[in-house]
Design a protein around this motif. Structure first.
Motif, PDB file in Angstrom:
ATOM      1  N   LYS A  50      32.922  52.052 -13.689  1.00  0.00           N
ATOM      2  CA  LYS A  50      31.900  52.798 -13.341  1.00  0.00           C
ATOM      3  C   LYS A  50      32.268  53.853 -12.758  1.00  0.00           C
ATOM      4  CE  LYS A  50      30.292  49.727  -9.684  1.00  0.00           C
ATOM      5  NZ  LYS A  50      28.946  49.047  -9.216  1.00  0.00           N
ATOM      6  N   PHE A  51      33.680  53.857 -11.959  1.00  0.00           N
ATOM      7  CA  PHE A  51      33.911  54.888 -11.078  1.00  0.00           C
ATOM      8  C   PHE A  51      34.613  55.989 -11.725  1.00  0.00           C
ATOM      9  CE2 PHE A  51      33.809  51.131  -7.950  1.00  0.00           C
ATOM     10  CZ  PHE A  51      32.643  51.461  -7.611  1.00  0.00           C
ATOM     11  N   LEU A  52      35.285  55.638 -13.070  1.00  0.00           N
ATOM     12  CA  LEU A  52      35.980  56.472 -13.864  1.00  0.00           C
ATOM     13  C   LEU A  52      35.229  57.871 -13.989  1.00  0.00           C
ATOM     14  CD1 LEU A  52      37.567  54.205 -16.415  1.00  0.00           C
ATOM     15  CD2 LEU A  52      38.507  54.921 -14.174  1.00  0.00           C
ATOM     16  N   LYS A  53      34.243  58.160 -14.156  1.00  0.00           N
ATOM     17  CA  LYS A  53      33.397  59.317 -14.389  1.00  0.00           C
ATOM     18  C   LYS A  53      32.857  59.955 -13.305  1.00  0.00           C
ATOM     19  CE  LYS A  53      35.152  59.266 -18.527  1.00  0.00           C
ATOM     20  NZ  LYS A  53      36.357  60.251 -18.937  1.00  0.00           N
ATOM     21  N   LEU A  54      33.014  59.592 -12.211  1.00  0.00           N
ATOM     22  CA  LEU A  54      32.180  59.895 -10.857  1.00  0.00           C
ATOM     23  C   LEU A  54      32.281  61.713 -10.801  1.00  0.00           C
ATOM     24  CD1 LEU A  54      30.804  58.707  -8.691  1.00  0.00           C
ATOM     25  CD2 LEU A  54      32.928  58.831  -7.210  1.00  0.00           C
ATOM     26  N   ASP A  55      33.532  62.227 -10.967  1.00  0.00           N
ATOM     27  CA  ASP A  55      33.547  63.686 -10.902  1.00  0.00           C
ATOM     28  C   ASP A  55      32.558  64.250 -12.002  1.00  0.00           C
ATOM     29  OD1 ASP A  55      34.727  65.984  -9.451  1.00  0.00           O
ATOM     30  OD2 ASP A  55      35.739  66.348 -11.548  1.00  0.00           O
ATOM     31  N   GLU A  56      32.695  63.822 -13.268  1.00  0.00           N
ATOM     32  CA  GLU A  56      31.529  64.326 -13.925  1.00  0.00           C
ATOM     33  C   GLU A  56      30.180  64.218 -13.809  1.00  0.00           C
ATOM     34  OE1 GLU A  56      31.224  63.229 -18.847  1.00  0.00           O
ATOM     35  OE2 GLU A  56      33.373  63.617 -18.236  1.00  0.00           O
ATOM     36  N   MET A  57      30.113  62.948 -13.291  1.00  0.00           N
ATOM     37  CA  MET A  57      28.672  62.754 -12.889  1.00  0.00           C
ATOM     38  C   MET A  57      27.949  63.649 -11.556  1.00  0.00           C
ATOM     39  SD  MET A  57      27.151  59.215 -11.559  1.00  0.00           S
ATOM     40  CE  MET A  57      25.460  58.525 -11.643  1.00  0.00           C
ATOM     41  N   THR A  65      42.331  64.092 -14.048  1.00  0.00           N
ATOM     42  CA  THR A  65      41.422  65.327 -13.970  1.00  0.00           C
ATOM     43  C   THR A  65      41.782  66.209 -13.251  1.00  0.00           C
ATOM     44  OG1 THR A  65      39.941  63.341 -14.031  1.00  0.00           O
ATOM     45  CG2 THR A  65      39.122  65.270 -12.935  1.00  0.00           C
ATOM     46  N   GLN A  66      42.547  66.042 -11.919  1.00  0.00           N
ATOM     47  CA  GLN A  66      43.259  67.425 -11.345  1.00  0.00           C
ATOM     48  C   GLN A  66      44.161  68.090 -12.060  1.00  0.00           C
ATOM     49  OE1 GLN A  66      44.565  65.197  -7.902  1.00  0.00           O
ATOM     50  NE2 GLN A  66      42.429  65.190  -6.931  1.00  0.00           N
ATOM     51  N   ASP A 108      43.914  60.703  -2.205  1.00  0.00           N
ATOM     52  CA  ASP A 108      42.859  61.803  -2.685  1.00  0.00           C
ATOM     53  C   ASP A 108      43.594  62.836  -3.783  1.00  0.00           C
ATOM     54  OD1 ASP A 108      40.425  60.891  -1.211  1.00  0.00           O
ATOM     55  OD2 ASP A 108      40.942  61.937   0.579  1.00  0.00           O
ATOM     56  N   GLU A 109      44.625  63.004  -3.577  1.00  0.00           N
ATOM     57  CA  GLU A 109      45.517  63.964  -4.485  1.00  0.00           C
ATOM     58  C   GLU A 109      46.677  63.282  -4.934  1.00  0.00           C
ATOM     59  OE1 GLU A 109      45.531  67.983  -3.103  1.00  0.00           O
ATOM     60  OE2 GLU A 109      43.603  67.902  -2.587  1.00  0.00           O
ATOM     61  N   PRO A 110      46.649  62.207  -5.714  1.00  0.00           N
ATOM     62  CA  PRO A 110      47.907  61.623  -6.044  1.00  0.00           C
ATOM     63  C   PRO A 110      48.635  62.659  -6.786  1.00  0.00           C
ATOM     64  CG  PRO A 110      46.009  61.033  -7.548  1.00  0.00           C
ATOM     65  CD  PRO A 110      45.459  61.825  -6.432  1.00  0.00           C
ATOM     66  N   LEU A 123      42.097  53.960 -11.495  1.00  0.00           N
ATOM     67  CA  LEU A 123      41.348  55.106 -10.678  1.00  0.00           C
ATOM     68  C   LEU A 123      42.185  56.225 -10.315  1.00  0.00           C
ATOM     69  CD1 LEU A 123      38.886  52.740  -8.675  1.00  0.00           C
ATOM     70  CD2 LEU A 123      38.227  54.092 -10.513  1.00  0.00           C
ATOM     71  N   GLN A 124      43.427  56.011  -9.771  1.00  0.00           N
ATOM     72  CA  GLN A 124      44.407  57.038  -9.495  1.00  0.00           C
ATOM     73  C   GLN A 124      44.719  58.013 -10.593  1.00  0.00           C
ATOM     74  OE1 GLN A 124      45.820  57.195  -5.313  1.00  0.00           O
ATOM     75  NE2 GLN A 124      44.234  57.841  -6.452  1.00  0.00           N
ATOM     76  N   LYS A 125      45.004  57.109 -11.857  1.00  0.00           N
ATOM     77  CA  LYS A 125      45.484  57.805 -12.946  1.00  0.00           C
ATOM     78  C   LYS A 125      44.356  58.704 -13.478  1.00  0.00           C
ATOM     79  CE  LYS A 125      48.019  58.192 -16.801  1.00  0.00           C
ATOM     80  NZ  LYS A 125      48.559  59.600 -16.661  1.00  0.00           N
ATOM     81  N   GLU A 126      43.053  58.344 -13.599  1.00  0.00           N
ATOM     82  CA  GLU A 126      42.057  59.100 -13.981  1.00  0.00           C
ATOM     83  C   GLU A 126      41.989  60.486 -12.945  1.00  0.00           C
ATOM     84  OE1 GLU A 126      38.853  60.501 -16.104  1.00  0.00           O
ATOM     85  OE2 GLU A 126      40.167  58.814 -16.588  1.00  0.00           O
ATOM     86  N   LEU A 127      41.898  59.994 -11.580  1.00  0.00           N
ATOM     87  CA  LEU A 127      41.863  61.232 -10.870  1.00  0.00           C
ATOM     88  C   LEU A 127      42.896  61.996 -10.949  1.00  0.00           C
ATOM     89  CD1 LEU A 127      40.563  62.390  -8.028  1.00  0.00           C
ATOM     90  CD2 LEU A 127      42.068  60.929  -6.793  1.00  0.00           C
ATOM     91  N   PHE A 128      44.346  61.539 -11.110  1.00  0.00           N
ATOM     92  CA  PHE A 128      45.380  62.607 -11.271  1.00  0.00           C
ATOM     93  C   PHE A 128      45.274  63.443 -12.770  1.00  0.00           C
ATOM     94  CE2 PHE A 128      49.422  63.155 -13.341  1.00  0.00           C
ATOM     95  CZ  PHE A 128      50.052  64.075 -12.623  1.00  0.00           C
TER      96      PHE A 128
END
Length: 150
Positions: A5-12, A86-87, A50-52, A79-84
């Motif tokens: 559920k946390f994967l689309k947090l930025d989009e949300m 996205t960035q 926060d910025e992998p 989660l880190q892969k998704e954040l990376f």
């Protein structure tokens, strides 16, 4: 442990602007996310950044593969892969506002708006901030929703 559920947090977060209900839902999910990752911030094998960077992602992937039964390793890696990703996507997609506005105006004239069109209009309105961009976003949302307001 449900981390999906946390994967689309930025989009949300982006979609919640101006909608109090969605803003509240985002705030609750963000708080849950922060509580979820707190133990991993100082973890020696699974540090959450926060910025992998790519090296950190590879290290997490190796750790996950070495311990296949560890659900925490899989969660942190995902989660880190998704954040990376996205960035990196945000860095790699410069948008020419004029071209985007022209394309979205054509979509508006055709009367067929997709979720992607609405997302692009949202990004344009966020970047541009003009009334014209916001009106374009509102009209595309209305088309996508079949004339019903959310």
């Amino acid at each position: 442990m449900s981390y999906q559920k946390f994967l689309k947090l930025d989009e949300m977060k982006k979609k919640s602007r101006g909608n109090p209900l969605k803003m509240a839902e985002y705030a609750v999910l963000k708080r849950e996310f922060d509580e979820f990752i707190t133990p991993f911030r100082e973890h020696p094998s699974l540090p959450f950044m926060d910025e992998p960077d790519e090296a950190h992602i590879n290290k997490l992937k190796e750790f996950m593969e070495e311990s296949p039964g560890d659900e925490s390793a899989k969660a942190v890696y995902t989660l880190q892969k998704e954040l990376f990703d996205t960035q990196e996507k945000q860095k790699a997609t410069p948008v020419d506002s004029r071209l985007m506005r022209s394309k979205l105006s054509d979509v508006l004239k055709s009367g067929q708006a997709t979720e992607t069109d609405v997302q692009q209009a949202f990004e344009l309105a966020k970047k541009d901030g003009s009334i014209e961009s916001r009106v374009l976003l509102a009209k595309l949302k209305q088309i996508q929703n079949g004339g019903n307001d959310e």
